[in-house]
Scaffold this motif. Structure first.
Motif, PDB file in Angstrom:
ATOM      1  N   ARG A  73      43.355  47.857  44.219  1.00 24.23           N
ATOM      2  CA  ARG A  73      41.967  47.983  44.094  1.00 24.23           C
ATOM      3  C   ARG A  73      41.329  46.358  44.604  1.00 24.23           C
ATOM      4  O   ARG A  73      40.312  46.330  45.175  1.00 24.23           O
ATOM      5  N   LEU A  95      38.840  44.940  48.232  1.00 20.29           N
ATOM      6  CA  LEU A  95      37.859  44.062  48.443  1.00 20.29           C
ATOM      7  C   LEU A  95      38.118  42.547  48.797  1.00 20.29           C
ATOM      8  O   LEU A  95      37.523  41.500  48.317  1.00 20.29           O
ATOM      9  N   LYS A 127      34.640  39.693  42.807  1.00 21.95           N
ATOM     10  CA  LYS A 127      35.185  40.771  43.279  1.00 21.95           C
ATOM     11  C   LYS A 127      36.113  41.433  42.377  1.00 21.95           C
ATOM     12  O   LYS A 127      36.103  42.669  42.601  1.00 21.95           O
ATOM     13  N   LYS A 141      35.822  41.784  39.267  1.00 22.43           N
ATOM     14  CA  LYS A 141      34.879  42.568  38.454  1.00 22.43           C
ATOM     15  C   LYS A 141      34.423  43.855  38.969  1.00 22.43           C
ATOM     16  O   LYS A 141      34.262  44.863  38.341  1.00 22.43           O
ATOM     17  N   GLU A 142      34.221  43.529  40.197  1.00 23.94           N
ATOM     18  CA  GLU A 142      33.623  45.010  40.866  1.00 23.94           C
ATOM     19  C   GLU A 142      34.842  45.889  41.049  1.00 23.94           C
ATOM     20  O   GLU A 142      34.735  47.418  40.909  1.00 23.94           O
ATOM     21  N   ALA A 143      35.995  45.358  41.214  1.00 21.51           N
ATOM     22  CA  ALA A 143      37.364  46.272  41.364  1.00 21.51           C
ATOM     23  C   ALA A 143      37.789  46.760  40.050  1.00 21.51           C
ATOM     24  O   ALA A 143      38.246  48.029  40.128  1.00 21.51           O
TER      25      ALA A 143
END
Length: 470
Positions: free
Chosen positions: A421, A425, A464, A466-468
């Motif tokens: 993950r 990103l 990034k 955190k997004e993943a």
């Protein structure tokens, strides 16, 4: 430029100048002759190849007309930059290459934009001007002694300086004669095999520093793994093994980041005292960078019976290219070294030893360390601050010392899922499994190094993640 070896075929259909031309052109394309590199003079090359000078002139003229080389007045011939030609050739190869190979398509993963390597360090603070000035002064002095072989254990002045530094900073009790200087820990560990003997049982924590494990495993040692608890190597499990030697990193265990408490250190010393031929190898990994509490003395500082072999390096504290490590031997093993290993030469240049000696002795190393501690502490605190939103989903550990932190997932996701993950990103993180000799049960854990990253990259990289992951 050295003379150029070219295999000329006298019975070939191609004339000699064409063979010379094609050889040099091929060497340039293959990158064996680099842009700006000086070619042999036409006279020199003709004499070396035993051909007429005009033959070499013809070859050079053809190369010059095609833009491969250029002539500089009164200086000679030099290779031209050909990056654009290389790019054109690469593009033409890509277009002509088949899209699929063997029924499957392979695609190289793009380089990560944010790399949280636990091994990286920040070179922006390195005192290049100071290092350059010391080196220049040493070479200008013209001391011919520097170019002699030197002492097998390393120059006496450097060993004295190291002994004084270790005593003041780590509490290590040793004399200069107990210190052996070598080019990196690899050499010192190989030397240690000659001192300890072959077929020795060596215990290592699991997980551990895999480079050392691979080195030990390449010897005739019997490498045994011992599980860890929250204090480090489990001594009750160590007692069950046939190990004669235990390798530990009490100041900052890699990769777990554990700082071994005094109680566990005492247990290890008692284990070593339990038999005459038992020893502890203390790898004082990352001891210079501590962010919580007071500095903890080395394990060797508490050793009263000559049971600890102390190993350290300047590669992490100064720069990876400074391949200078040191080993402090107990006096019983020092006698073995002098008997069996006296003929091994020191693997560090005497010039490098002199430069390092003056760098430490004159206070530059201490000032550099203080600067790097502030720099790394700022990055460490920033990373912890940015990771605050992760605390519900991850346990954060290893934050007391060193240049990396650990994130352990509280849920059921796997290590590979976390890595994939993040990679999707553009972020590279490092899984705990690659540091395990044997699989360790538990939740997925990844390492986040911050040493080589700029503060802006830390913020963006964690964003990034955190997004993943969240």
């Amino acid at each position: 430029m050295y003379d150029m070896t070219i295999r000329l075929q006298l019975n070939s259909e191609k004339c000699l100048y064409e063979q010379i031309y094609e050889h040099i052109r091929h060497e340039i394309w293959e990158g064996r002759l680099l842009a700006g590199e000086r070619l042999p003079s036409t006279r020199s090359l003709a004499e070396y190849l035993q051909v007429a000078r005009s033959t070499v002139d013809y070859a050079y003229d053809q190369l010059q007309s095609e833009g491969y080389i250029e002539a500089k007045p009164y200086r000679g011939y030099f290779v031209c930059p050909i990056e654009e030609l290389l790019q054109l050739e690469s593009q033409s190869r890509d277009k002509s290459a088949p899209e699929h190979t063997g029924g499957c398509e392979t695609q190289e993963a793009p380089a990560p934009r944010y790399d949280f390597s636990p091994h990286g360090i920040d070179m922006s603070g390195f005192p290049f001007s100071v290092w350059k000035r010391i080196t220049k002064n040493i070479l200008t002095a013209g001391n011919s002694e520097l170019f002699s072989r030197g002492e097998p254990q390393g120059d006496g002045d450097l060993r004295l300086t190291i002994s004084r530094y270790l005593h003041s900073s780590r509490g290590v009790n040793c004399s200069p004669e107990q210190i052996i200087v070598g080019a990196g820990n690899d050499y010192l560990l190989m030397l240690l095999e000659k001192i300890l003997g072959r077929h020795v049982g060596i215990a290592m924590e699991n997980p551990t520093y895999m480079r050392t494990w691979r080195i030990f495993n390449s010897f005739a040692y019997q490498v045994l793994t011992v599980p860890m608890d929250e204090s480090g190597m489990a001594v009750n499990e160590l007692e069950k093994t046939q190990a004669r030697v235990a390798y530990v990193m009490p100041s900052h265990q890699f990769p777990m980041g554990t700082v071994m408490p005094i109680g566990r250190r005492t247990e290890l010393l008692k284990w070593a005292d339990g038999a005459e031929d038992r020893y502890l190898i203390e790898d004082d990994y990352d001891s210079e960078f501590r962010y919580r509490g007071k500095p903890i003395p080395s394990l060797q500082a508490s050793d009263e019976h000559g049971k600890v072999i102390y190993i350290g390096t300047f590669s992490k504290a100064i720069a990876p290219a400074i391949r200078v490590s040191y080993m402090v031997l107990p006096r019983t093993l020092l006698e073995v070294y002098r008997r069996d290993c006296y003929f091994y030469s020191c693997t560090v240049s005497r010039i490098d030893q002199r430069v390092l000696n003056e760098f430490i002795r004159d206070g530059y190393f201490e000032r550099h360390l203080n600067k790097m501690r502030k720099l790394y502490r700022a990055k460490h605190d920033l990373l912890l601050q940015e990771l605050a939103p992760f605390e519900k989903s991850f346990a954060i550990s290893g934050e007391h010392a060193g240049l990396h932190l650990l994130l352990t997932a509280r849920g059921d996701c796997t290590e590979s899922e976390l890595i994939e993950r993040a990679a999707g990103l553009g972020v590279k993180v490092y899984g705990m499994s690659q540091h395990c000799v044997e699989a360790v049960e538990g939740h997925a854990t990844v390492l986040l190094g911050f040493g080589a990253m700029e503060e802006s990259a830390i913020r963006e990289g964690v964003g990034k993640l955190k997004e993943a992951w969240l």
